[in-house]
Design a protein around this motif. Structure first.
Motif, PDB file in Angstrom:
ATOM      1  N   LEU A   1       0.865  -1.160   0.000  1.00 38.97           N
ATOM      2  CA  LEU A   1       0.000   0.000   0.000  1.00 38.97           C
ATOM      3  C   LEU A   1       0.904   1.213   0.000  1.00 38.97           C
ATOM      4  O   LEU A   1       1.862   1.275   0.771  1.00 38.97           O
ATOM      5  CB  LEU A   1      -0.898   0.007   1.237  1.00 38.97           C
ATOM      6  N   VAL A   2       0.618   2.166  -0.852  1.00 40.44           N
ATOM      7  CA  VAL A   2       1.460   3.349  -0.982  1.00 40.44           C
ATOM      8  C   VAL A   2       0.671   4.577  -0.575  1.00 40.44           C
ATOM      9  O   VAL A   2      -0.379   4.879  -1.162  1.00 40.44           O
ATOM     10  CB  VAL A   2       1.974   3.502  -2.419  1.00 40.44           C
ATOM     11  N   GLU A   3       1.192   5.268   0.431  1.00 39.63           N
ATOM     12  CA  GLU A   3       0.551   6.480   0.919  1.00 39.63           C
ATOM     13  C   GLU A   3       1.138   7.708   0.234  1.00 39.63           C
ATOM     14  O   GLU A   3       2.343   7.742  -0.042  1.00 39.63           O
ATOM     15  CB  GLU A   3       0.754   6.615   2.434  1.00 39.63           C
ATOM     16  N   SER A   4       0.290   8.704  -0.001  1.00 40.42           N
ATOM     17  CA  SER A   4       0.756   9.954  -0.600  1.00 40.42           C
ATOM     18  C   SER A   4      -0.179  11.083  -0.197  1.00 40.42           C
ATOM     19  O   SER A   4      -1.275  10.844   0.329  1.00 40.42           O
ATOM     20  CB  SER A   4       0.808   9.836  -2.132  1.00 40.42           C
ATOM     21  N   GLY A   5       0.262  12.301  -0.456  1.00 44.35           N
ATOM     22  CA  GLY A   5      -0.569  13.473  -0.217  1.00 44.35           C
ATOM     23  C   GLY A   5      -0.199  14.299   0.993  1.00 44.35           C
ATOM     24  O   GLY A   5      -0.784  15.363   1.223  1.00 44.35           O
ATOM     25  N   GLY A   6       0.750  13.827   1.764  1.00 49.72           N
ATOM     26  CA  GLY A   6       1.142  14.579   2.944  1.00 49.72           C
ATOM     27  C   GLY A   6       1.894  15.853   2.597  1.00 49.72           C
ATOM     28  O   GLY A   6       2.235  16.102   1.434  1.00 49.72           O
ATOM     29  N   GLY A   7       2.138  16.650   3.618  1.00 52.42           N
ATOM     30  CA  GLY A   7       2.871  17.903   3.412  1.00 52.42           C
ATOM     31  C   GLY A   7       2.667  18.845   4.567  1.00 52.42           C
ATOM     32  O   GLY A   7       2.171  18.468   5.630  1.00 52.42           O
ATOM     33  N   LEU A   8       3.036  20.080   4.331  1.00 51.24           N
ATOM     34  CA  LEU A   8       2.917  21.129   5.340  1.00 51.24           C
ATOM     35  C   LEU A   8       1.631  21.916   5.100  1.00 51.24           C
ATOM     36  O   LEU A   8       1.356  22.327   3.974  1.00 51.24           O
ATOM     37  CB  LEU A   8       4.120  22.056   5.271  1.00 51.24           C
ATOM     38  N   VAL A   9       0.862  22.107   6.155  1.00 48.93           N
ATOM     39  CA  VAL A   9      -0.397  22.831   6.033  1.00 48.93           C
ATOM     40  C   VAL A   9      -0.590  23.681   7.280  1.00 48.93           C
ATOM     41  O   VAL A   9      -0.159  23.297   8.377  1.00 48.93           O
ATOM     42  CB  VAL A   9      -1.576  21.849   5.822  1.00 48.93           C
ATOM     43  N   GLN A  10      -1.236  24.803   7.130  1.00 48.23           N
ATOM     44  CA  GLN A  10      -1.505  25.668   8.273  1.00 48.23           C
ATOM     45  C   GLN A  10      -2.698  25.160   9.070  1.00 48.23           C
ATOM     46  O   GLN A  10      -3.603  24.514   8.525  1.00 48.23           O
ATOM     47  CB  GLN A  10      -1.774  27.097   7.802  1.00 48.23           C
ATOM     48  N   ALA A  11      -2.695  25.474  10.329  1.00 47.77           N
ATOM     49  CA  ALA A  11      -3.830  25.090  11.176  1.00 47.77           C
ATOM     50  C   ALA A  11      -5.113  25.668  10.587  1.00 47.77           C
ATOM     51  O   ALA A  11      -5.152  26.812  10.124  1.00 47.77           O
ATOM     52  CB  ALA A  11      -3.617  25.606  12.587  1.00 47.77           C
ATOM     53  N   GLY A  12      -6.164  24.833  10.598  1.00 47.28           N
ATOM     54  CA  GLY A  12      -7.428  25.229  10.000  1.00 47.28           C
ATOM     55  C   GLY A  12      -7.571  24.839   8.552  1.00 47.28           C
ATOM     56  O   GLY A  12      -8.669  24.906   7.978  1.00 47.28           O
ATOM     57  N   GLY A  13      -6.471  24.399   7.959  1.00 49.20           N
ATOM     58  CA  GLY A  13      -6.478  24.036   6.552  1.00 49.20           C
ATOM     59  C   GLY A  13      -6.919  22.600   6.325  1.00 49.20           C
ATOM     60  O   GLY A  13      -7.311  21.889   7.261  1.00 49.20           O
ATOM     61  N   SER A  14      -6.830  22.175   5.066  1.00 50.81           N
ATOM     62  CA  SER A  14      -7.277  20.845   4.668  1.00 50.81           C
ATOM     63  C   SER A  14      -6.188  20.136   3.869  1.00 50.81           C
ATOM     64  O   SER A  14      -5.313  20.779   3.278  1.00 50.81           O
ATOM     65  CB  SER A  14      -8.545  20.936   3.814  1.00 50.81           C
ATOM     66  N   ARG A  15      -6.312  18.818   3.863  1.00 56.45           N
ATOM     67  CA  ARG A  15      -5.374  17.996   3.100  1.00 56.45           C
ATOM     68  C   ARG A  15      -6.080  16.692   2.784  1.00 56.45           C
ATOM     69  O   ARG A  15      -6.845  16.178   3.613  1.00 56.45           O
ATOM     70  CB  ARG A  15      -4.123  17.716   3.916  1.00 56.45           C
ATOM     71  N   ARG A  16      -5.818  16.142   1.589  1.00 54.90           N
ATOM     72  CA  ARG A  16      -6.368  14.844   1.253  1.00 54.90           C
ATOM     73  C   ARG A  16      -5.235  13.846   1.025  1.00 54.90           C
ATOM     74  O   ARG A  16      -4.363  14.068   0.167  1.00 54.90           O
ATOM     75  CB  ARG A  16      -7.258  14.892   0.007  1.00 54.90           C
ATOM     76  N   LEU A  17      -5.271  12.783   1.768  1.00 50.63           N
ATOM     77  CA  LEU A  17      -4.291  11.712   1.621  1.00 50.63           C
ATOM     78  C   LEU A  17      -4.866  10.598   0.746  1.00 50.63           C
ATOM     79  O   LEU A  17      -6.076  10.372   0.750  1.00 50.63           O
ATOM     80  CB  LEU A  17      -3.904  11.143   2.983  1.00 50.63           C
ATOM     81  N   SER A  18      -3.962   9.925   0.031  1.00 52.59           N
ATOM     82  CA  SER A  18      -4.360   8.799  -0.808  1.00 52.59           C
ATOM     83  C   SER A  18      -3.583   7.560  -0.419  1.00 52.59           C
ATOM     84  O   SER A  18      -2.399   7.642  -0.052  1.00 52.59           O
ATOM     85  CB  SER A  18      -4.103   9.118  -2.287  1.00 52.59           C
ATOM     86  N   CYS A  19      -4.246   6.438  -0.526  1.00 54.06           N
ATOM     87  CA  CYS A  19      -3.637   5.134  -0.240  1.00 54.06           C
ATOM     88  C   CYS A  19      -3.954   4.238  -1.430  1.00 54.06           C
ATOM     89  O   CYS A  19      -5.122   3.910  -1.657  1.00 54.06           O
ATOM     90  CB  CYS A  19      -4.205   4.560   1.043  1.00 54.06           C
ATOM     91  N   SER A  20      -2.926   3.878  -2.189  1.00 56.45           N
ATOM     92  CA  SER A  20      -3.150   3.127  -3.417  1.00 56.45           C
ATOM     93  C   SER A  20      -2.429   1.789  -3.368  1.00 56.45           C
ATOM     94  O   SER A  20      -1.432   1.623  -2.657  1.00 56.45           O
ATOM     95  CB  SER A  20      -2.651   3.940  -4.617  1.00 56.45           C
ATOM     96  N   THR A  21      -2.921   0.850  -4.179  1.00 53.33           N
ATOM     97  CA  THR A  21      -2.335  -0.476  -4.199  1.00 53.33           C
ATOM     98  C   THR A  21      -2.554  -1.139  -5.550  1.00 53.33           C
ATOM     99  O   THR A  21      -3.467  -0.772  -6.288  1.00 53.33           O
ATOM    100  CB  THR A  21      -2.948  -1.364  -3.106  1.00 53.33           C
ATOM    101  N   SER A  22      -1.702  -2.098  -5.839  1.00 53.27           N
ATOM    102  CA  SER A  22      -1.864  -2.886  -7.045  1.00 53.27           C
ATOM    103  C   SER A  22      -2.577  -4.208  -6.742  1.00 53.27           C
ATOM    104  O   SER A  22      -2.752  -5.044  -7.637  1.00 53.27           O
ATOM    105  CB  SER A  22      -0.493  -3.172  -7.672  1.00 53.27           C
TER     106      SER A  22
END
Length: 124
Positions: A4-25
């Motif tokens: 399973l490969v995780e992606s989408g992380g990063g730096l974000v300010q408080a109150g903000g949003s982020r979407r992470l993805s988990c993909s697989t073959s």
């Protein structure tokens, strides 16, 4: 060993949003539940959210209820974690893992096998 490969992380300010993805073959992806976990420095890895294979059941940890949403797209072999209203205490490395609900409780299928994770840092 299916990864399973995780992606989408990063730096974000408080109150903000982020979407992470988990993909697989994994060709059996649609038959498996998936959970998102996180681990902050000096803490244990905890379940954040989980979703059943058929999309009918979800589970959220109390700290993220009402802010995070787990979903899946079986046509893309991907599970998402939409994170809104982020807080500094959400800072962690986020991992995904196959699992299943048994009598309402969530169990990881391979608790000793983890991917690289994707780091999320929420600045105040």
């Amino acid at each position: 060993q299916v990864q399973l490969v995780e992606s989408g992380g990063g730096l974000v300010q408080a109150g903000g949003s982020r979407r992470l993805s988990c993909s697989t073959s994994d060709t059996d992806f649609r038959l498996k539940g998936v959970g998102w976990y996180r681990q902050a420095p000096t803490t244990q890895r905890d379940l954040v959210a989980a979703i059943s294979s058929n999309n009918r059941d979800t589970k959220y940890a109390n700290p993220v209820k009402g802010r995070f949403t787990i979903s899946r797209d079986n046509t893309k072999n991907t599970v998402y974690l939409q994170m809104n209203s982020l807080k500094p205490e959400d800072t962690a490395v986020y991992y995904c893992q196959f699992g299943e609900f048994v009598s309402g409780r969530w169990f990881a299928l391979h608790p000793d096998q983890w991917g690289q994770g994707t780091p999320v840092t929420v600045s105040s």
